[in-house]
Scaffold this active site. Structure first.
Site, PDB file in Angstrom:
ATOM      1  CD  GLU A 437      35.137  44.638  31.835  1.00 41.80           C
ATOM      2  OE1 GLU A 437      33.949  44.588  32.195  1.00 41.80           O
ATOM      3  OE2 GLU A 437      35.488  45.107  30.731  1.00 41.80           O
ATOM      4  CG  ASN A 460      27.825  44.790  37.214  1.00 47.21           C
ATOM      5  OD1 ASN A 460      27.896  45.076  38.393  1.00 47.21           O
ATOM      6  ND2 ASN A 460      27.046  45.441  36.377  1.00 47.21           N
ATOM      7  CG  ASP A 461      31.685  41.567  32.967  1.00 45.36           C
ATOM      8  OD1 ASP A 461      30.683  40.849  33.150  1.00 45.36           O
ATOM      9  OD2 ASP A 461      31.913  42.159  31.896  1.00 45.36           O
ATOM     10  CB  CYS A 508      31.559  52.282  36.304  1.00 45.54           C
ATOM     11  SG  CYS A 508      32.501  51.041  35.386  1.00 45.54           S
TER      12      CYS A 508
END
Length: 574
Positions: A437, A460-461, A508
């Protein structure tokens, strides 16, 4: 005359109904001084307000129908816990006594202090928990000011309405869901807000971040809400209503067809098998994952065990919680170790120090665990014990180097040896993997893959760190772009490194569950997707209609492309 308004579509579906506006949630709280002999009576008045808030929330919880997904009930449980939280109740009482001010003003100060703590959190999802503080304190303030928010009285036979508000509490959403609400539109919030999460779970079309919605829309007027596009059409003409009614019928038929895929394999037309997993929060969500045909759990977050409490959870307490979720899940479950930053919830377990100015780049996730090995050791021991109840994988968040990964696995190995020496029953063959990430991890993926047993890409990150933007910051979130060439190349590098090393690579983050990206990710070589359970069937449909080898050829051209216009054309053509 019709009017188009645009916000952020967070829950798909179309609604055609009249508007019902709710009044604001931000109550003005006056401040005044108390005479010495008035202080204890004020403390008692505040205590009664807390008790009433607790009773109200318990009443809402009692109305939740059986079989409701656990993430919905969890919102009310979180608010009940927060009503009891000393950071709110004791801090407010202390302020009343020490500063001799009224309860409303003291509560407002406690609220502001606690919200500032959540504002400092690096995890965008956890940062949105400041909404819990706002909602709980707003409920108590309403009681103190005798301005308790009242939802319109409606029965189950009433015509559905589109509810427009500045923000909506989880308790109100649950009650509205039982009163034939057609759609939700709020002026504030983002894709990770309470409104977004609950609307998706309840299947209610929703748009957030539509500023001035209450000013521009009128009670009783007809609107069309498109929760996927993020559009509201006010005062639509009959031709527009007819168009969207037809679209509603098509969507209903589509959902019916999707359900038929539940027991079908996620197999492409040219025979590439994929694995579809679910991201879940609570043990109760495991049933929802199975209902949508998920083959297991690709992400279970453990932070909630550590939040809204004065001390850290013990090893046995964690063991019980992990055992419950492992036993409830059908198939493998990937559990992410603690992913909190330097925040108040874990202060009792870490060294004291100043609050960092930028926690997203500071002591968080695996960095915190390596700095506080006892915190990590306790969690790992509980996970290894719980692993005997199912197929557990342990995932390490925010790994940025092989050195960090080896430090963490050495601590896990030591914990395992301790437990074996003690004669404890453990899970066998627990795989340890790295969450990719940060850009450094993606670039170093070939090195990490020699040691890690699996990768999971947290998009996301990864997008946030690669593009150096905070996606919950209204000023810069327009720059958040999953299709940025740098992001796509990092994803491709990670998948390629995993393939060369022979280890599985999952994803994920939100990209994994967004059907707009499924064909692109297949083209990049991804075969393991983990997402919100409600997205599983739609992603499966796309996989079953795709020829992966064709997509991979096109994705290869896309990654080699240097012209932005041509690149966008290639993406559109996938």
């Amino acid at each position: 005359m019709s009017l188009w308004l645009s916000g952020i579509g967070v829950s798909r579906g179309i609604a055609i109904a009249r508007v019902q506006k709710l009044h604001g949630t931000d109550l003005d709280a006056p401040e005044y001084s108390l005479a010495p002999d008035e202080v204890e009576a004020e403390v008692a008045r505040f205590a009664l307000a807390i008790q009433r808030a607790r009773t109200q929330l318990q009443a809402v919880k009692a109305q939740i129908p059986g079989g409701t997904p656990g993430d919905i009930t969890a919102f009310i449980d979180t608010h009940l816990l927060m009503v009891e939280d000393r950071s709110i109740s004791e801090a407010t009482m202390q302020t009343i006594r020490e500063q001799r001010i009224n309860a409303e003003a003291a509560l407002r100060r406690a609220r502001d202090a606690l919200m500032a703590v959540f504002e400092q959190m690096d995890d965008p999802y956890l940062r949105t928990r400041r909404d819990d503080v706002q909602h709980v304190c707003g409920r108590v303030l309403g009681i103190l000011l005798k301005s308790e928010r009242q939802l319109p009285e409606r029965n189950e036979l009433a015509d559905p309405l589109v509810v427009i508000a500045d923000d909506i509490t989880p308790a109100d959403i649950i009650l509205l869901a039982q009163q034939q609400v057609a759609a939700l539109v709020t002026e504030f919030g983002g894709p990770l807000s309470h409104t977004a999460i609950l609307a998706r779970s309840l299947g209610i079309p929703a748009i957030v971040g539509l500023r001035d919605a209450r000013r521009l829309l009128t009670d009783g007027e007809w609107v069309i809400v498109d929760g996927e596009a993020g559009h509201v059409l006010a005062a639509p003409e009959e031709s527009a209503k007819a168009f969207y009614r037809d679209k509603q019928a098509q969507q209903a038929a589509y959902r019916t067809e999707l359900i038929k895929l539940k027991n079908e394999p996620a197999l492409s037309r040219d025979g590439v098998a994929c694995r579809l997993l679910a991201n879940i929060e609570m043990a109760g969500d495991a049933a929802m994952a199975a209902e949508y045909g998920a083959e297991g759990v690709g992400l279970y977050r453990t932070e909630f065990l550590f939040m809204n409490r004065a001390g850290l959870p013990t090893e046995d307490e964690q063991y019980e919680a992990y055992s419950a979720i492992v036993s409830a899940v059908q198939g493998p479950i990937t559990i992410r170790t603690l992913d909190l930053g330097a925040d108040k919830q874990v202060d009792s377990g870490r060294s004291q120090g100043p609050t960092p100015n930028n926690p997203a780049l500071g002591l968080r996730a695996i960095r915190l665990c390596l700095k506080e090995p006892e915190l990590f050791r306790t969690q790992v021991r509980a996970l290894l014990r719980a692993a005997r109840h199912g197929q557990v994988k342990i995932m390490l968040p925010m790994i940025s180097s092989l050195h960090e990964y080896r430090q963490a696995t050495a601590l896990i190995d030591a914990a395992r040896e301790e437990l074996l020496t003690e004669g404890a029953a453990l899970g066998e063959a627990v795989e340890i993997g790295a969450m990719i990430e940060v850009p450094a991890a993606a670039i170093a993926a070939p090195m990490l893959a020699r040691s890690a047993q699996f990768f999971s890409i947290g998009t996301n990150d990864l997008i946030q760190y690669t593009l150096a933007i905070d996606r919950v910051d209204d000023e810069v979130n327009y720059l958040y772009d999953p299709l940025h060439p740098a992001v796509l190349r990092l994803i491709a590098m990670t998948i390629e490194a995993g393939a060369k090393a022979g280890i599985p690579v999952a994803m994920c983050g939100e990209m994994a569950g967004d059907p707009r990206f499924t064909r692109l990710l297949l083209g990049l070589g991804l075969t393991e997707f983990s997402m919100h359970p409600s997205s599983v069937l739609e992603v499966k449909r796309i996989i079953r209609e795709s020829r992966v080898q064709d997509l991979r050829r096109r994705a290869k051209r896309l990654l080699a492309c240097t012209d932005p216009v041509e690149m966008q054309t290639l993406i559109d053509g996938l």
